[in-house]
Design an enzyme around this catalytic site. Structure first.
Site, PDB file in Angstrom:
ATOM      1  N   CYS A 406       0.835  -1.203   0.000  1.00 17.35           N
ATOM      2  CA  CYS A 406       0.000   0.000   0.000  1.00 17.35           C
ATOM      3  C   CYS A 406       0.872   1.257   0.000  1.00 17.35           C
ATOM      4  O   CYS A 406       1.435   1.588  -1.041  1.00 17.35           O
ATOM      5  CB  CYS A 406      -0.982  -0.050   1.173  1.00 17.35           C
ATOM      6  SG  CYS A 406      -2.434   0.954   0.846  1.00 17.35           S
ATOM      7  N   HIS A 548      -3.562  -4.999   0.694  1.00 17.97           N
ATOM      8  CA  HIS A 548      -2.916  -5.488   1.927  1.00 17.97           C
ATOM      9  C   HIS A 548      -3.033  -7.010   1.960  1.00 17.97           C
ATOM     10  O   HIS A 548      -4.023  -7.534   2.494  1.00 17.97           O
ATOM     11  CB  HIS A 548      -3.611  -4.912   3.160  1.00 17.97           C
ATOM     12  CG  HIS A 548      -3.363  -3.462   3.374  1.00 17.97           C
ATOM     13  ND1 HIS A 548      -2.382  -2.986   4.208  1.00 17.97           N
ATOM     14  CD2 HIS A 548      -3.968  -2.377   2.845  1.00 17.97           C
ATOM     15  CE1 HIS A 548      -2.401  -1.673   4.203  1.00 17.97           C
ATOM     16  NE2 HIS A 548      -3.353  -1.262   3.382  1.00 17.97           N
ATOM     17  N   GLU A 550      -1.728  -9.073   3.811  1.00 23.53           N
ATOM     18  CA  GLU A 550      -1.680  -9.624   5.176  1.00 23.53           C
ATOM     19  C   GLU A 550      -3.066  -9.872   5.758  1.00 23.53           C
ATOM     20  O   GLU A 550      -3.231 -10.719   6.629  1.00 23.53           O
ATOM     21  CB  GLU A 550      -0.869  -8.704   6.101  1.00 23.53           C
ATOM     22  CG  GLU A 550      -1.473  -7.345   6.456  1.00 23.53           C
ATOM     23  CD  GLU A 550      -1.162  -6.233   5.452  1.00 23.53           C
ATOM     24  OE1 GLU A 550      -0.914  -6.556   4.265  1.00 23.53           O
ATOM     25  OE2 GLU A 550      -1.185  -5.058   5.848  1.00 23.53           O
TER      26      GLU A 550
HETATM   27  N1  GLN Z   1      -1.664   6.599   2.828  1.00 23.74           N
HETATM   28  C1  GLN Z   1      -1.793   5.836   1.632  1.00 23.74           C
HETATM   29  C2  GLN Z   1      -3.156   6.007   0.991  1.00 23.74           C
HETATM   30  O1  GLN Z   1      -4.082   6.385   1.658  1.00 23.74           O
HETATM   31  C3  GLN Z   1      -1.514   4.389   1.895  1.00 23.74           C
HETATM   32  C4  GLN Z   1      -2.564   3.777   2.787  1.00 23.74           C
HETATM   33  C5  GLN Z   1      -2.097   2.472   3.393  1.00 23.74           C
HETATM   34  O2  GLN Z   1      -0.934   2.151   3.371  1.00 23.74           O
HETATM   35  N2  GLN Z   1      -3.024   1.744   3.978  1.00 23.74           N
HETATM   36  O3  GLN Z   1      -3.323   5.725  -0.148  1.00 23.74           O
END
Ligand code: GLN
Length: 574
Positions: A406, A548, A550
């Site tokens: 992410c 994600h 995970e």
């Molecule tokens: N801050 C980034 C976004 O909002 C990544 C978010 C995250 O890593 N969950 O896109």
């Protein structure tokens, strides 16, 4: 429906979550269909707006629910898919009752905590308990309900009252209450007084535990068990001793060895459920795999992973990620050597800074350089982002396996744009709103006027691009997965489902430039506009994922991208 209520006393963090998940798993190994509900007494509607440094990570469910990290444990132990309704908070239940009041559902009545709120809690539990959560798509047999906080807290009063009433609603043989307590050791002596007092508090709140699970750093003495039984007026076989073990994955084994399954079975008359033989056998296989996977391997080789993030004070901020790394290392019979690196310490200190800052910088880089794999996890905000960019650059240039999740994927794009494409001021608008080369931008369809529940959330599809077929290592690890669980195989097309939580995305107008210089987007969403997976060809493993992975990893079904990364780090990807 059979209900098992798990509450806690003496201190928070006594291990209720692990015990509740372990109980769920043990029941599942007998062939039963089990679901779980978490009650959190805080006023937030969900966990989405809480700081991970303070409250631990926010777990994301397939339906996009942003919930307490305990729901992640339930999904990982039980291999189930829960919904945001399996998480109840004070904020959520009051919101529900207030909306009904505005609609006129209680017309003429004075709406009160008892009976309106407590009834709403019970109705919510009864409705959600029967939602199918596993591969049978059938209503579960048993619902384990974990109440957050400790009994006696002001916040959880209405829930304690509702759970007491639920016992009457459920009736005989359909309700079991386990209270988890702590036996501290003071000057070598196991002390039962806090447990006696905790049980008194629970009873004065109208609950009467059937079983008392005593957490202790050491094995409980028979004398201690006898004392708890005597002073709390229960039989010694109603006291379950849960001493510290090397890994939380062993807690189900400890509980089983205490005879918890027959105890639960006799209180809840589980025999009457008439579980089909095929499910009993599947449960037994599940238990056998759990024991094999979680048994500590003999002299395992370690794999060292540097986690370069910003919440380095507690691993709870990265709970699912740490678990997913453990699942992958367990599957390879390796030992996970996880090193937390504060990303801001990787930022080059000014010449004028104190020697301690320089020492921090050197120590952080030593950890990164010694690691076999570098992981930049999800996150929000600018703090530490320059250090993360340096870490991604180091991994890319030195051919060290790298996984960006992410924010970590966005970081990899920024490094590549700056240091390979020559866009020296490249950045994300989240980290520098004035950047001249905005390679990461806002997603246009989102509502930026409020922060709760407004990100791109939950399970979405990623299409591997046909051109990636011949070379993508990320694709190769996904191709080996179980088609029912995460992949839709459709001729040459490989489509995967993973969970998301983000507000920003790779700017489509830079994709061509990035790809021309060698950063390829091997996975995109169904429109082909949103970048989901990036990968470098001539690298042992340099992968960034906008999702994600995970959140979907399970002990018995580890995440594919994390397995790929761990295998590359351990030198066994082939
Ligand atoms: N801050 C980034 C976004 O909002 C990544 C978010 C995250 O890593 N969950 O896109």
């Amino acid at each position: 429906m059979k209900y098992i209520v798990v509450t806690g006393g003496v201190i928070s963090g006594v291990g209720k979550g692990t015990i509740a998940s372990s109980i769920g798993l043990l029941l599942k190994t007998t062939g039963l269909k089990v679901t779980m509900i978490k009650i959190d007494p805080y006023m937030n509607v969900d966990a989405g707006t809480m700081a991970p440094a303070e409250h631990g990570e926010c777990f994301v469910l397939a339906d996009g629910g942003e919930v307490d990290l305990d729901l992640g444990n339930y999904e990982r132990y039980l291999n189930v898919t829960l919904t945001s309704e399996h998480s109840i908070t004070t904020g959520k239940i009051y919101d529900h009752v207030i909306k009904r009041e505005r609609k006129g559902d209680y017309l003429g009545k004075t709406v009160q905590v008892i009976p309106h709120l407590t009834d709403a809690i019970q109705e919510w539990i009864q409705r959600v308990a029967s939602v199918p959560v596993d591969e049978t798509f059938e209503a579960p047999d048993v619902c384990v309900i974990e109440l957050g906080g400790t009994v006696g807290d002001i916040e959880n009063g209405p829930f304690v009252e509702a759970l007491g009433q639920l016992k009457r609603r459920a009736g005989k043989c359909d309700y079991l209450h386990i209270h988890v307590s702590l036996i501290p050791i003071v000057q070598g002596e196991q002390k039962t007084k806090p447990t006696q007092q905790a049980i008194r508090t629970v009873r004065s709140a109208g609950l009467n535990p059937d079983l008392i699970a005593c957490r202790c750093t050491d094995k409980l003495d028979t004398l201690t068990i006898g004392k708890v039984a005597n002073y709390c007026q229960v039989n010694p076989d109603q006291v379950i001793a849960v001493a510290d073990v090397a890994s939380t994955y062993l807690v189900p084994v400890v509980l089983k060895s205490q005879g918890l399954i027959p105890s639960m079975s006799s209180i809840l008359d589980l025999q009457s459920l008439d579980t089909p033989l095929e499910r009993i056998e599947r449960g037994a296989r599940r238990w056998a795999s759990w024991k094999t996977l979680t048994a500590p391997p003999n002299h395992p080789k370690a794999v060292t992973i540097a986690l370069v993030g910003k919440y380095t004070r507690s691993l709870d901020a990265y709970m699912s990620l740490v678990k997913a790394l453990q699942h992958a290392t367990m599957a390879y019979k390796r030992k996970l050597d996880l090193v937390l690196v504060d990303a801001s310490h990787l930022e080059s200190p000014l010449a004028s800074t104190s020697p301690s800052k320089t020492a921090e910088y050197e120590s952080a880089w030593r950890k990164v350089c010694e690691a076999q794999g570098i992981l930049v996890p999800g996150g929000f905000g600018a703090r530490g982002s320059e250090g993360m960019i340096e870490a991604a650059k180091y991994a890319r240039e030195n051919k060290i396996p790298f996984l960006g999740i992410c924010l970590g994927m966005q970081i990899a794009v920024i490094d590549f744009a700056r240091n390979v494409c020559g866009l020296s001021g490249a950045n994300s608008v989240e980290l520098d709103p004035e950047t001249l080369s905005p390679v990461i931008i806002n997603m246009p369809e989102l509502d930026y006027s409020k922060l709760g529940g407004t990100m791109r959330l939950g399970e979405r599809l990623t299409h591997f691009q046909p051109s990636s077929g011949a070379w993508s290592k990320a694709r190769a690890v996904y191709t080996s997965c179980n088609p029912q669980q995460t992949c839709d195989h459709n001729s040459d097309e490989l489509v995967i489902r993973e969970r998301h939580r983000h507000r920003y995305e790779v700017n489509p107008s830079y994709i061509e430039t990035l790809a021309r210089h060698g950063l390829e987007f091997v996975g995109k969403d169904e429109t082909g506009e949103r970048m989901e997976i990036l990968e470098l060809r001539d690298h042992p493993w340099f992968v960034g994922v906008q999702f994600h992975p995970e959140y979907q990893s399970k002990v018995l079904d580890p995440s594919k991208s994390i397995m790929g990364f761990v295998a590359a780090s351990a030198g066994c990807l082939q």
